[in-house]
Design a protein around this motif. Sequence first.
Motif, PDB file in Angstrom:
ATOM      1  N   VAL A 123     -30.236 -18.217-108.628  1.00  0.00           N
ATOM      2  CA  VAL A 123     -29.438 -18.496-109.827  1.00  0.00           C
ATOM      3  C   VAL A 123     -30.203 -18.009-111.049  1.00  0.00           C
ATOM      4  N   ASP A 124     -29.552 -17.222-111.871  1.00  0.00           N
ATOM      5  CA  ASP A 124     -30.197 -16.734-113.093  1.00  0.00           C
ATOM      6  C   ASP A 124     -29.094 -16.320-114.069  1.00  0.00           C
ATOM      7  N   VAL A 125     -29.500 -16.085-115.324  1.00  0.00           N
ATOM      8  CA  VAL A 125     -28.526 -15.643-116.322  1.00  0.00           C
ATOM      9  C   VAL A 125     -28.697 -14.160-116.658  1.00  0.00           C
ATOM     10  N   ASP A 126     -29.696 -13.528-116.058  1.00  0.00           N
ATOM     11  CA  ASP A 126     -29.996 -12.130-116.378  1.00  0.00           C
ATOM     12  C   ASP A 126     -29.279 -11.211-115.385  1.00  0.00           C
ATOM     13  N   GLU A 127     -28.246 -10.576-115.913  1.00  0.00           N
ATOM     14  CA  GLU A 127     -27.365  -9.755-115.078  1.00  0.00           C
ATOM     15  C   GLU A 127     -28.113  -8.570-114.434  1.00  0.00           C
ATOM     16  N   VAL A 128     -29.021  -7.972-115.204  1.00  0.00           N
ATOM     17  CA  VAL A 128     -29.766  -6.810-114.683  1.00  0.00           C
ATOM     18  C   VAL A 128     -30.668  -7.240-113.526  1.00  0.00           C
ATOM     19  N   ALA A 129     -31.324  -8.382-113.702  1.00  0.00           N
ATOM     20  CA  ALA A 129     -32.201  -8.898-112.642  1.00  0.00           C
ATOM     21  C   ALA A 129     -31.388  -9.255-111.404  1.00  0.00           C
ATOM     22  N   LEU A 130     -30.255  -9.901-111.604  1.00  0.00           N
ATOM     23  CA  LEU A 130     -29.421 -10.314-110.462  1.00  0.00           C
ATOM     24  C   LEU A 130     -28.935  -9.097-109.677  1.00  0.00           C
ATOM     25  N   ASP A 131     -28.589  -8.088-110.408  1.00  0.00           N
ATOM     26  CA  ASP A 131     -28.133  -6.844-109.787  1.00  0.00           C
ATOM     27  C   ASP A 131     -29.228  -6.239-108.903  1.00  0.00           C
ATOM     28  N   ARG A 132     -30.436  -6.232-109.417  1.00  0.00           N
ATOM     29  CA  ARG A 132     -31.587  -5.716-108.644  1.00  0.00           C
ATOM     30  C   ARG A 132     -31.782  -6.563-107.377  1.00  0.00           C
ATOM     31  N   GLY A 133     -31.642  -7.877-107.537  1.00  0.00           N
ATOM     32  CA  GLY A 133     -31.788  -8.779-106.389  1.00  0.00           C
ATOM     33  C   GLY A 133     -30.723  -8.522-105.338  1.00  0.00           C
ATOM     34  N   ARG A 134     -29.488  -8.345-105.795  1.00  0.00           N
ATOM     35  CA  ARG A 134     -28.384  -8.106-104.836  1.00  0.00           C
ATOM     36  C   ARG A 134     -28.621  -6.822-104.055  1.00  0.00           C
ATOM     37  N   ARG A 135     -29.070  -5.798-104.760  1.00  0.00           N
ATOM     38  CA  ARG A 135     -29.316  -4.513-104.077  1.00  0.00           C
ATOM     39  C   ARG A 135     -30.432  -4.659-103.052  1.00  0.00           C
ATOM     40  N   ALA A 136     -31.506  -5.369-103.438  1.00  0.00           N
ATOM     41  CA  ALA A 136     -32.642  -5.551-102.512  1.00  0.00           C
ATOM     42  C   ALA A 136     -32.219  -6.362-101.293  1.00  0.00           C
ATOM     43  N   ALA A 137     -31.427  -7.413-101.522  1.00  0.00           N
ATOM     44  CA  ALA A 137     -31.002  -8.268-100.398  1.00  0.00           C
ATOM     45  C   ALA A 137     -30.133  -7.471 -99.433  1.00  0.00           C
ATOM     46  N   THR A 138     -29.242  -6.655 -99.980  1.00  0.00           N
ATOM     47  CA  THR A 138     -28.371  -5.846 -99.124  1.00  0.00           C
ATOM     48  C   THR A 138     -29.201  -4.851 -98.319  1.00  0.00           C
ATOM     49  N   GLY A 168     -34.769 -14.683-111.392  1.00  0.00           N
ATOM     50  CA  GLY A 168     -34.984 -13.272-111.734  1.00  0.00           C
ATOM     51  C   GLY A 168     -34.295 -12.397-110.710  1.00  0.00           C
ATOM     52  N   TRP A 169     -35.025 -11.426-110.137  1.00  0.00           N
ATOM     53  CA  TRP A 169     -34.417 -10.573-109.098  1.00  0.00           C
ATOM     54  C   TRP A 169     -34.729 -11.108-107.695  1.00  0.00           C
ATOM     55  N   GLY A 170     -35.306 -12.307-107.616  1.00  0.00           N
ATOM     56  CA  GLY A 170     -35.355 -13.045-106.354  1.00  0.00           C
ATOM     57  C   GLY A 170     -36.239 -12.465-105.268  1.00  0.00           C
ATOM     58  N   GLU A 171     -37.272 -11.714-105.653  1.00  0.00           N
ATOM     59  CA  GLU A 171     -38.115 -11.123-104.599  1.00  0.00           C
ATOM     60  C   GLU A 171     -38.777 -12.194-103.728  1.00  0.00           C
ATOM     61  N   LEU A 172     -39.263 -13.248-104.354  1.00  0.00           N
ATOM     62  CA  LEU A 172     -39.920 -14.292-103.561  1.00  0.00           C
ATOM     63  C   LEU A 172     -38.902 -15.033-102.690  1.00  0.00           C
ATOM     64  N   LEU A 173     -37.704 -15.180-103.206  1.00  0.00           N
ATOM     65  CA  LEU A 173     -36.636 -15.845-102.447  1.00  0.00           C
ATOM     66  C   LEU A 173     -36.257 -15.015-101.215  1.00  0.00           C
ATOM     67  N   ILE A 174     -36.158 -13.716-101.396  1.00  0.00           N
ATOM     68  CA  ILE A 174     -35.835 -12.828-100.263  1.00  0.00           C
ATOM     69  C   ILE A 174     -36.924 -12.951 -99.196  1.00  0.00           C
ATOM     70  N   ARG A 175     -38.184 -13.007 -99.642  1.00  0.00           N
ATOM     71  CA  ARG A 175     -39.282 -13.169 -98.668  1.00  0.00           C
ATOM     72  C   ARG A 175     -39.275 -14.552 -98.034  1.00  0.00           C
TER      73      ARG A 175
END
Length: 233
Positions: free
Chosen positions: A63-78, A44-51
């Motif tokens: 890894v995911d197939v949902d572009e919107v979720a991945l985008d949210r994850g990338r922004r949060a990680a940055t 998904g947007w990887g919140e647990l992974l970031i933590r």
Amino acid sequence: MVDDYALARRANMRWNTPLDEQHADLLLRRLDVREGTIVDLGCGWGELLIRAVDGTAARGIGVDVDEVALDRGRRAATERGAEVEFVEQAAAEWRGKAERAMCIGASHAFGGTKPALEALAATTDRLLFGDGYWAAEPTEAAREILGDDILTLPGLLEACRETGWRVRHLSTADQREWDDFESTSWSGRLEWLLSHPEDPRAAETREWLDQREREYVSVYRGVLGLGYLVLVR
Ligand SMILES: C[S@@+](CC[C@H](N)C(=O)[O-])C[C@H]1O[C@@H](n2cnc3c(N)ncnc32)[C@H](O)[C@@H]1O
């Protein structure tokens, strides 16, 4: 281009699974991430992974197939300076080894619980696995909505054993976690609807909200469980 509706739908969700903060902390302690790579398949947007990587020497791959979720994850990680890379790919096609892995609510990406456990055995020897199970006898309606290949909790643990995993930790989402998950999963759309009543997507959103709420309280509340297992081999 991601529009405001796509973002609003899940805006109120911390992650896409019934899990509160305290429970998440416990799972991450039991997963015991230290260094190397941790991969989250169906992140998904990887919140647990970031933590999970926070305060460790590990790097994350989501890894995911949902572009919107991945985008949210990338922004949060940055924004948070997290060492996490987000990859748009089918989970079953990711090839690699990792010191730790997570797969939460995404066993369907591998074709079901047992195929997921088999595939993940080739990836890691310590896995945080979150999977649905029947907490009560499912009705016909529940099977129709949620599918036929959900196991009971004993069946889920049996599937772990049969695929060579040992259960180091077991916990399940409680009713408050489920209610919060469902509420946050519909409240983003609800808030969007209140501020966009004339939007062409308003009618279908109203229908979605009615149906989801009805299905939850009349079909699967208390019937679908979510088990969190830390598995080792
Ligand atoms: C219930 S969500 C859980 C997301 C995340 N693990 C979490 O706990 O927040 C399931 C996720 O699986 C992803 N998914 C579905 N099919 C997939 C596939 N074939 N490969 C990778 N991800 C997939 C969905 O896009 C979604 O993000």
